[in-house]
Design a protein around this motif. Structure first.
Motif, PDB file in Angstrom:
ATOM      1  N   THR A  49      66.893 141.479 -11.116  1.00  0.00           N
ATOM      2  CA  THR A  49      66.656 140.300 -11.952  1.00  0.00           C
ATOM      3  C   THR A  49      65.187 139.850 -11.920  1.00  0.00           C
ATOM      4  O   THR A  49      64.806 138.945 -12.648  1.00  0.00           O
ATOM      5  N   SER A  50      64.368 140.472 -11.051  1.00  0.00           N
ATOM      6  CA  SER A  50      62.964 140.044 -10.946  1.00  0.00           C
ATOM      7  C   SER A  50      62.121 141.154 -10.317  1.00  0.00           C
ATOM      8  O   SER A  50      62.666 142.110  -9.740  1.00  0.00           O
ATOM      9  N   THR A  51      60.803 140.974 -10.405  1.00  0.00           N
ATOM     10  CA  THR A  51      59.889 141.924  -9.750  1.00  0.00           C
ATOM     11  C   THR A  51      60.154 141.930  -8.243  1.00  0.00           C
ATOM     12  O   THR A  51      60.112 142.995  -7.604  1.00  0.00           O
ATOM     13  N   ARG A 162      51.362 153.975 -25.783  1.00  0.00           N
ATOM     14  CA  ARG A 162      50.168 153.774 -24.939  1.00  0.00           C
ATOM     15  C   ARG A 162      49.131 152.899 -25.638  1.00  0.00           C
ATOM     16  O   ARG A 162      48.429 152.116 -24.991  1.00  0.00           O
ATOM     17  N   GLU A 163      49.031 153.032 -26.949  1.00  0.00           N
ATOM     18  CA  GLU A 163      48.014 152.263 -27.678  1.00  0.00           C
ATOM     19  C   GLU A 163      48.334 150.772 -27.760  1.00  0.00           C
ATOM     20  O   GLU A 163      47.514 149.981 -28.190  1.00  0.00           O
ATOM     21  N   TYR A 164      49.532 150.383 -27.342  1.00  0.00           N
ATOM     22  CA  TYR A 164      49.932 148.974 -27.409  1.00  0.00           C
ATOM     23  C   TYR A 164      50.147 148.357 -26.029  1.00  0.00           C
ATOM     24  O   TYR A 164      50.448 147.177 -25.923  1.00  0.00           O
ATOM     25  N   ALA A 165      49.998 149.169 -24.970  1.00  0.00           N
ATOM     26  CA  ALA A 165      50.189 148.652 -23.608  1.00  0.00           C
ATOM     27  C   ALA A 165      48.852 148.152 -23.085  1.00  0.00           C
ATOM     28  O   ALA A 165      47.920 148.917 -22.933  1.00  0.00           O
ATOM     29  N   MET A 166      48.766 146.832 -22.855  1.00  0.00           N
ATOM     30  CA  MET A 166      47.502 146.264 -22.387  1.00  0.00           C
ATOM     31  C   MET A 166      47.492 146.094 -20.880  1.00  0.00           C
ATOM     32  O   MET A 166      46.470 146.291 -20.218  1.00  0.00           O
ATOM     33  N   GLY A 167      48.622 145.687 -20.338  1.00  0.00           N
ATOM     34  CA  GLY A 167      48.673 145.456 -18.897  1.00  0.00           C
ATOM     35  C   GLY A 167      50.110 145.462 -18.439  1.00  0.00           C
ATOM     36  O   GLY A 167      51.039 145.375 -19.255  1.00  0.00           O
ATOM     37  N   MET A 168      50.307 145.603 -17.128  1.00  0.00           N
ATOM     38  CA  MET A 168      51.683 145.581 -16.636  1.00  0.00           C
ATOM     39  C   MET A 168      51.734 145.298 -15.148  1.00  0.00           C
ATOM     40  O   MET A 168      50.752 145.496 -14.431  1.00  0.00           O
ATOM     41  N   ASP A 169      52.890 144.787 -14.717  1.00  0.00           N
ATOM     42  CA  ASP A 169      53.163 144.678 -13.290  1.00  0.00           C
ATOM     43  C   ASP A 169      53.985 145.903 -12.930  1.00  0.00           C
ATOM     44  O   ASP A 169      54.943 146.239 -13.646  1.00  0.00           O
ATOM     45  N   VAL A 170      53.598 146.566 -11.839  1.00  0.00           N
ATOM     46  CA  VAL A 170      54.391 147.726 -11.409  1.00  0.00           C
ATOM     47  C   VAL A 170      54.682 147.624  -9.920  1.00  0.00           C
ATOM     48  O   VAL A 170      53.927 147.008  -9.164  1.00  0.00           O
ATOM     49  N   VAL A 171      55.791 148.230  -9.551  1.00  0.00           N
ATOM     50  CA  VAL A 171      56.162 148.290  -8.128  1.00  0.00           C
ATOM     51  C   VAL A 171      56.066 149.752  -7.712  1.00  0.00           C
ATOM     52  O   VAL A 171      56.636 150.632  -8.362  1.00  0.00           O
ATOM     53  N   LEU A 172      55.327 149.999  -6.631  1.00  0.00           N
ATOM     54  CA  LEU A 172      55.152 151.377  -6.162  1.00  0.00           C
ATOM     55  C   LEU A 172      56.344 151.794  -5.291  1.00  0.00           C
ATOM     56  O   LEU A 172      57.201 150.974  -4.935  1.00  0.00           O
ATOM     57  N   GLY A 205      55.384 154.639 -10.501  1.00  0.00           N
ATOM     58  CA  GLY A 205      55.739 153.260 -10.205  1.00  0.00           C
ATOM     59  C   GLY A 205      56.747 152.766 -11.221  1.00  0.00           C
ATOM     60  O   GLY A 205      57.038 153.452 -12.203  1.00  0.00           O
ATOM     61  N   ILE A 206      57.253 151.563 -10.952  1.00  0.00           N
ATOM     62  CA  ILE A 206      58.281 151.003 -11.836  1.00  0.00           C
ATOM     63  C   ILE A 206      57.713 149.784 -12.554  1.00  0.00           C
ATOM     64  O   ILE A 206      57.179 148.874 -11.915  1.00  0.00           O
ATOM     65  N   VAL A 207      57.820 149.792 -13.864  1.00  0.00           N
ATOM     66  CA  VAL A 207      57.270 148.692 -14.659  1.00  0.00           C
ATOM     67  C   VAL A 207      58.239 147.518 -14.601  1.00  0.00           C
ATOM     68  O   VAL A 207      59.427 147.668 -14.914  1.00  0.00           O
TER      69      VAL A 207
END
Ligand SMILES: Cc1cc2nc3c(=O)[nH]c(=O)nc-3n(C[C@H](O)[C@H](O)[C@H](O)COP(=O)(O)OP(=O)(O)OC[C@H]3O[C@@H](n4cnc5c(N)ncnc54)[C@H](O)[C@@H]3O)c2cc1C
Length: 446
Positions: A49-51, A162-172, A205-207
């Motif tokens: 349910t969350s990062t 890829r051309e629309y992805a500016m940033g993301m939180d990922v979990v390694l 990693g996991i977005v």
């Protein structure tokens, strides 16, 4: 098994009771994707349910060495979402919030479980547009799209995820949380780790959240269907349109076998002698579309199109597209077995590839319907067979197909120039056939 149990206890403790699913009747739904990969039941599914949940899952899995497979909509065609034996699935259906749309910055912030079709609908209500459009759009999720760098028919004009992805939180893998990329339009320094993450299929990693770029919604769209009497006639169309300064939103190709399947569903009457078909969509300013359509129609007729039919209203357009989107599933119903290969060649080599597919079909006595994104030189080559004895021939044909694709991808300036030169500007710009577009005057359904 002891480590699996320990990992699941740690996960449930961190993510809350009920977060870990072990009921076999529910696990079954996570055992396969849309590929031909053998299904594999996961030991458990965790609905994050969350990062923080995702981080806790990865920490526990890392500590107890339990494999984790992230899963979006499960529409992948290469088995990426099929669990590893003895592993768990990390599912995102509860992380499905569109957290905001910024109309000033032209961005949206989303969780990975958002269904792509839903994001499209919501952004379009704001007169904005998120272009990536795999044909699975009503069931695939943004996390899966980012992980596979999804394209789709409109990639020809608008590019891929890829051309629309500016940033993301990922979990390694060890549970570390990283914030990658930018929120601003400009961000040119440093390594582009967001781009690296896109297309990495969950291996890096996991977005858990992403900022995506939006563009203004095109004012209007028109869809046409161009019918040809041979595949050879279709091959030069893309180069000819580009040479004339036309950039359709998409150009989809269907061969004779694929046409046979969409024919009853397409809504428009496809002439009987049609052996190849292009689905062409133009979008942009309403005032200019009519001229563009006329010019495109002239180019198509100059290249010997039998007929160019224009969808007259959104219902007709949607019906055409629905038949195209359903094609992969419809093909599955045509034989006991289907293997779909997804290959790309320079678009100037499309004719060679199409001819080769026909040759393979004849040589190996196999049904090989072919369709795909002609604008990108990307074809879906489908092998259908009923009798298990045919499988050896299918394998042989697939190997030959890949060898030919590799050969066709060798860059050669000479061949690129000569292919592009097969249609001269003068050939296409005559405009002598104005008014040849045919529209079927079907009334707008009520
Ligand atoms: C009818 C049909 C038409 C299609 N048309 C196209 C097309 O035109 N263009 C195209 O590109 N594809 C197409 N596809 C393939 C597929 O829909 C895309 O690859 C899509 O992007 C997969 O998204 P998903 O949510 O279903 O991902 P899934 O299948 O669930 O997962 C795909 C991969 O992403 C990983 N993953 C999922 N979520 C995350 C996350 N949050 N973080 C990290 N990794 C993650 C998974 O582990 C797996 O490796 C089509 C599929 C179908 C069935």
């Amino acid at each position: 098994m002891a480590s699996l149990d320990s990992a699941l206890i740690a996960i449930e403790r961190a993510c809350g009771s009920g977060s870990v699913i072990r009921d076999p009747s529910l696990l079954e739904g996570y055992a396969q994707d849309e590929s031909e990969t053998e299904p594999c039941m996961p030991e458990a599914v965790v609905r994050a349910t969350s990062t923080a949940d995702v981080s806790a899952v990865m920490k526990a899995a890392y500590e107890y060495e339990v494999p984790v497979t992230p899963r979006g909509g499960g529409t992948g065609r290469v088995g990426g979402a099929v669990p590893v034996p003895g592993g768990i699935v990390l599912a995102f259906e509860k992380m499905n919030a569109i957290q905001g749309i910024d109309k000033q910055e032209l961005t949206t912030r989303v969780q990975p479980g958002v269904i792509l079709g839903e994001l499209k609908r919501v952004t379009e209500e704001e007169q904005l547009f998120y272009p990536p459009d795999p044909n699975s759009l009503d069931s695939c999720a943004i996390g899966g799209n980012l992980a596979t760098n999804a394209g789709g028919p409109r990639a020809f004009k608008y590019g891929v995820t890829r051309e629309y992805a500016m940033g993301m939180d990922v979990v390694l893998a060890d549970g570390t949380i990283l914030k990658l990329g930018r929120e601003t339009k400009k961000g040119v320094t440093g390594y582009d780790l967001t781009a690296l993450m896109v297309g990495s299929e969950g291996t890096l990693g996991i977005v858990t959240e992403a900022t995506l770029r939006l563009i203004p919604k095109p004012e209007s769209t028109v869809t046409a269907m161009a019918c040809f009497s041979s595949l050879d006639e279709v091959a030069p169309v893309v180069s000819a349109l580009l040479a004339q300064g036309e950039l359709p939103a998409c150009i989809e190709l269907l061969d004779e076998e694929a046409i046979r399947i969409v024919r009853p569903e397409a809504g428009l009457t496809i002439p009987n002698e049609t052996k190849a078909m292009l689905l062409i969509e133009l979008d942009g300013e309403e005032a200019r579309l009519e001229t563009e359509l006329e010019r495109t129609g002239n180019i198509l007729f100059d290249l010997d199109a039998l007929e160019v039919l224009v969808a007259q209203h959104s219902g007709e357009r949607e019906r055409l597209w629905a038949s195209r989107r359903e094609l992969s599933h419809s093909l599955k119903r045509q034989a006991k077995n289907k293997l779909a290969e997804d290959v790309v060649v320079p678009r100037t080599k499309m004719a060679d590839l199409l001819r080769y597919c026909a040759e393979l079909s004849e040589r190996h006595e196999l049904v090989i319907p072919t369709y795909g994104h002609a604008g990108d030189g990307n074809l879906h080559v489908n092998f259908l067979w009923d009798d298990p004895d045919q499988k050896a021939r299918v394998d042989e044909a697939i190997e030959s197909l890949f060898r030919r694709v590799i050969d066709l991808r060798h860059w050669s300036i000479e061949s690129a120039v000569s292919s592009a030169g097969t249609i001269s500007g003068a050939d296409c710009a005559t405009g002598k056939d104005q008014g040849r577009l045919r529209s079927e005057a079907h009334p707008e359904p009520g």
